[in-house]
Scaffold this active site. Structure first.
Site, PDB file in Angstrom:
ATOM      1  N   LYS A 190       0.902  -1.225   0.078  1.00  0.00           N
ATOM      2  CA  LYS A 190       0.014  -0.044   0.009  1.00  0.00           C
ATOM      3  C   LYS A 190       0.984   1.085   0.091  1.00  0.00           C
ATOM      4  O   LYS A 190       0.390   2.150  -0.626  1.00  0.00           O
ATOM      5  CB  LYS A 190      -0.834  -0.009   1.059  1.00  0.00           C
ATOM      6  CG  LYS A 190      -2.343   0.599   1.033  1.00  0.00           C
ATOM      7  CD  LYS A 190      -3.036   0.448   2.116  1.00  0.00           C
ATOM      8  CE  LYS A 190      -2.694  -0.674   3.245  1.00  0.00           C
ATOM      9  NZ  LYS A 190      -2.464  -0.058   4.647  1.00  0.00           N
ATOM     10  N   ASP A 201      -9.945  -4.696  10.302  1.00  0.00           N
ATOM     11  CA  ASP A 201      -9.391  -4.730  11.258  1.00  0.00           C
ATOM     12  C   ASP A 201     -10.406  -3.850  12.522  1.00  0.00           C
ATOM     13  O   ASP A 201     -10.870  -3.105  12.115  1.00  0.00           O
ATOM     14  CB  ASP A 201      -7.880  -3.937  11.314  1.00  0.00           C
ATOM     15  CG  ASP A 201      -7.041  -4.675  10.570  1.00  0.00           C
ATOM     16  OD1 ASP A 201      -7.152  -6.061  10.028  1.00  0.00           O
ATOM     17  OD2 ASP A 201      -5.989  -4.034  10.186  1.00  0.00           O
ATOM     18  N   CYS A 207      25.655   6.241  13.080  1.00  0.00           N
ATOM     19  CA  CYS A 207      25.271   6.500  14.673  1.00  0.00           C
ATOM     20  C   CYS A 207      25.945   5.441  15.306  1.00  0.00           C
ATOM     21  O   CYS A 207      26.845   5.617  15.749  1.00  0.00           O
ATOM     22  CB  CYS A 207      23.683   6.393  14.445  1.00  0.00           C
ATOM     23  SG  CYS A 207      23.116   7.248  15.720  1.00  0.00           S
ATOM     24  N   HIS A 251      22.159   9.718  10.548  1.00  0.00           N
ATOM     25  CA  HIS A 251      21.544   8.626   9.906  1.00  0.00           C
ATOM     26  C   HIS A 251      21.452   9.174   8.441  1.00  0.00           C
ATOM     27  O   HIS A 251      20.271   9.600   8.126  1.00  0.00           O
ATOM     28  CB  HIS A 251      20.467   8.190  10.432  1.00  0.00           C
ATOM     29  CG  HIS A 251      20.326   7.623  11.488  1.00  0.00           C
ATOM     30  ND1 HIS A 251      20.822   6.124  11.429  1.00  0.00           N
ATOM     31  CD2 HIS A 251      20.326   7.870  12.801  1.00  0.00           C
ATOM     32  CE1 HIS A 251      20.676   5.575  12.782  1.00  0.00           C
ATOM     33  NE2 HIS A 251      20.323   6.596  13.639  1.00  0.00           N
ATOM     34  N   GLU A 288      21.279   7.893   5.804  1.00  0.00           N
ATOM     35  CA  GLU A 288      20.499   7.002   4.825  1.00  0.00           C
ATOM     36  C   GLU A 288      19.055   7.631   4.513  1.00  0.00           C
ATOM     37  O   GLU A 288      18.445   7.438   3.686  1.00  0.00           O
ATOM     38  CB  GLU A 288      20.267   5.754   5.318  1.00  0.00           C
ATOM     39  CG  GLU A 288      19.733   5.621   6.844  1.00  0.00           C
ATOM     40  CD  GLU A 288      20.402   5.633   7.832  1.00  0.00           C
ATOM     41  OE1 GLU A 288      21.595   6.297   7.811  1.00  0.00           O
ATOM     42  OE2 GLU A 288      20.151   5.117   9.024  1.00  0.00           O
TER      43      GLU A 288
HETATM   44  N1  GLN Z   1      22.280   3.275  20.849  1.00  0.00           N
HETATM   45  C1  GLN Z   1      23.101   4.455  20.458  1.00  0.00           C
HETATM   46  C2  GLN Z   1      22.505   5.662  20.954  1.00  0.00           C
HETATM   47  O1  GLN Z   1      21.432   6.018  21.615  1.00  0.00           O
HETATM   48  C3  GLN Z   1      23.035   4.598  19.074  1.00  0.00           C
HETATM   49  C4  GLN Z   1      21.432   4.704  18.475  1.00  0.00           C
HETATM   50  C5  GLN Z   1      21.475   4.866  17.048  1.00  0.00           C
HETATM   51  O2  GLN Z   1      22.273   3.970  16.210  1.00  0.00           O
HETATM   52  N2  GLN Z   1      20.603   5.307  16.326  1.00  0.00           N
HETATM   53  O3  GLN Z   1      23.266   6.563  21.050  1.00  0.00           O
END
Ligand code: GLN
Length: 555
Positions: free
Chosen positions: A21, A151, A386, A512, A514
């Site tokens: 979806k 649902d 991260c 991040h 990505e």
């Molecule tokens: N666990 C780690 C933190 O809280 C990394 C978190 C993550 O990779 N998004 O800093």
């Protein structure tokens, strides 16, 4: 009520979950954009969590982070990648967040002593969440209703979207319903009965679909379309055959071929002549996909590898980087806990590159540190995201700077060298929801560093989702040992990027990246990782050994 000029498309699903979806809604979004319409999207999730931020990835796959720090459903990642717009936390609402708001208002006396009920109070709040997306810069809001018709939790949402058409007028709303048309081998036939039942259920809630998108592995014949049209009371042109596509990027073209955007425009009284379709931008993406064939193998070292959806945006970013280089990425999913056992085998040596993605909790940490070390010592291009950066720092502390048992305080509260630790503002946080460092933060990059060269900029912004940081107390020792902190927060307090000079590519980011990669604009760090991986892949052909690993080619 303020007059609404924006129009709304509601996408519901029936028969089964996982029919795609989110991808159907995203593809429609792209097609409408290709008609010059301004599109935004929202996902309504019927579950009770306030947002998916506290859910285990095994439950729900990746948590997608928006620029403004919303922790949202992974479908928002598809939306952003397909319609090429940044969304905000407004684009995801759950039953939990809706009830929380209704109860807050009740406590403040805003309902003036009335009995607070699902209808109208909860449904009004749902409608408000939808309406909020409309403004003078948006022509069409696509609203995906999560879950499946039938649902229990979905009922208030169906009621709200039913009322929506009544509120703003027939020509401003289009209902698209996605179903499955299975092929039954014994009878050699495609079956429409599940679709009929699903539409009956939807109508039972007062929603008559305008368009039915039928997922199937074989095209649906005109005869079958006429049957569905008759039995479900939908125009024949509103029955769309959505056959399995060779790659998700082809779905918009398949749906356009079937006339989906045309029939939606017709329902919404959008003049086709004023909004002709120009698919060229997306066709370029698709041709890039099909011409990407340079083989490259990237190990993704994670702990949720049995559910690749947990790393959806990472995999998409790798794919995009592949399109940039004309490379077909094969992902070797490596269970982090198994890495120490793999050291004596060929599997790690066969990798052309490695990604160590984000994560929480202790399991698999030692494996990830070992993977970072292996990549560092064997010149394997490696990108840490991260938690990935954090394990790279731990490796550098232990094995370059001589800090034995260095660790993150997340995993070892008694470590003599807490090179990763909580900052003061995170020390006493009890509420687990929405309390991390979340959303876009700016970083200042070191001139001439690998990351500054990759970005082609010295000030960059990336999305974050973490509690722990590189401990400033140890930064000097790490740098003396050779680790370069190549990006920091503007005040210099927080480390945002690390790298190792002289290595083909050993880069970690606290963010991040990505989440910001797009099919036609690979993210600079993934692009550079893959560039280095291709040098490795193509510099040592032919391979002497092959492995019997779980290697999946990405379509
Ligand atoms: N666990 C780690 C933190 O809280 C990394 C978190 C993550 O990779 N998004 O800093």
């Amino acid at each position: 009520m303020v007059p609404i000029v924006t129009k709304f498309v509601f996408v519901t699903g029936g028969v089964s979950s996982s029919l795609g979806k989110g991808l159907t809604a995203s593809s429609l979004g792209r097609l409408l954009k290709c008609r010059g319409l301004r599109v935004t999207m929202v996902k309504l999730d019927p579950y009770i969590n306030v947002d998916p931020g506290t859910m285990n990835p095994f439950e729900h796959g990746e948590v997608f982070v928006t620029e403004d720090g919303g922790e949202t459903d992974l479908d928002l990642g598809h939306y952003e990648r397909f319609i090429d717009e940044n969304l905000s936390r407004k684009s995801n609402a759950t039953t939990g967040s809706i009830y929380r708001e209704v109860i807050r208002k009740e406590r403040l006396g805003e309902y003036l002593g009335k009995t607070v009920q699902v209808i109208p109070h909860v449904t009004d709040e749902i409608k408000e969440r939808i309406r909020r997306l409309a403004d003078e810069n948006v022509d069409i809001v696509i609203v995906e209703v999560g879950g499946t018709v039938g649902d229990i939790e979905i009922v208030p949402f169906l009621e709200a979207i039913r009322q929506f058409r009544h509120d703003i007028g027939r020509d401003n709303v289009c209902y698209v319903h996605l179903t499955l048309v299975p092929y039954l081998a014994p009878s050699g036939e495609q079956k429409t009965k599940p679709t009929q039942h699903s539409v009956t259920e939807l109508r039972g809630r007062g929603v008559q679909p305008d368009v039915i998108v039928c997922r199937s592995d074989q095209p649906i014949s005109d005869g079958l379309k006429r049957k569905i049209s008759l039995l479900c009371d939908v125009a024949v042109e509103g029955v769309i055959s959505a056959v399995d596509a060779p790659s998700i990027y082809e779905i918009p073209l398949v749906l356009h071929e079937e006339g989906l955007d045309r029939v939606v425009c017709k329902m919404l009284q959008i003049d086709e002549v004023r909004h002709p379709v120009d698919l060229s931008s997306w066709e370029r993406v698709v041709s890039q996909v099909s011409s990407s064939d340079r083989p490259v193998r990237i190990g993704v070292v994670g702990k949720y590898i049995n559910l690749p959806d947990a790393y959806l945006s990472v995999v998409e970013a790798l794919r995009h980087a592949g399109f940039h280089h004309g490379a077909k990425v094969a992902v070797d999913w490596i269970q982090a806990e198994e890495v120490p056992d793999l050291l004596g085998t060929e599997r790690l040596h066969q990798l052309d590159g490695m990604v160590i993605p984000g994560g929480f909790g202790e399991r698999g940490i030692e494996g990830k540190v070992t993977a970072a070390r292996f990549a560092r010592e064997h010149d394997v291009p490696c990108l840490g995201l991260c938690l990935g950066l954090q394990v790279m720092v731990i490796d550098a502390a232990r094995h370059l700077a001589g800090m034995d048992r260095a660790n993150s305080r997340e995993f070892d509260s008694l470590t003599p060298y807490p090179v990763i630790d909580l900052m003061d503002d995170q020390q006493n946080v009890v509420d687990k929801g929405g309390t991390m460092r979340l959303g876009a933060y700016v970083a200042q990059l070191l001139a001439g560093s690998v990351v500054a060269d990759a970005y082609g900029a010295e000030v960059v912004s990336e999305r974050h989702r973490h509690r722990f940081e590189v401990n400033p107390r140890f930064r000097g020792r790490l740098e003396e040992a050779g680790l370069v902190c190549s990006g920091s927060s503007p005040d210099g307090r927080l480390v945002e990027f690390v790298e190792l000079p002289g290595h083909p590519f050993w880069v970690g980011t606290q963010a991040h990246p990505e989440f910001k990669s797009r099919p036609d604009r690979a993210h600079p760090l993934f692009r550079e990782l893959l560039g280095a991986a291709l040098v490795r892949a193509e510099g040592r052909l032919p391979r002497l050994l092959d492995i019997d690993a779980d290697v999946g080619a990405l379509p």
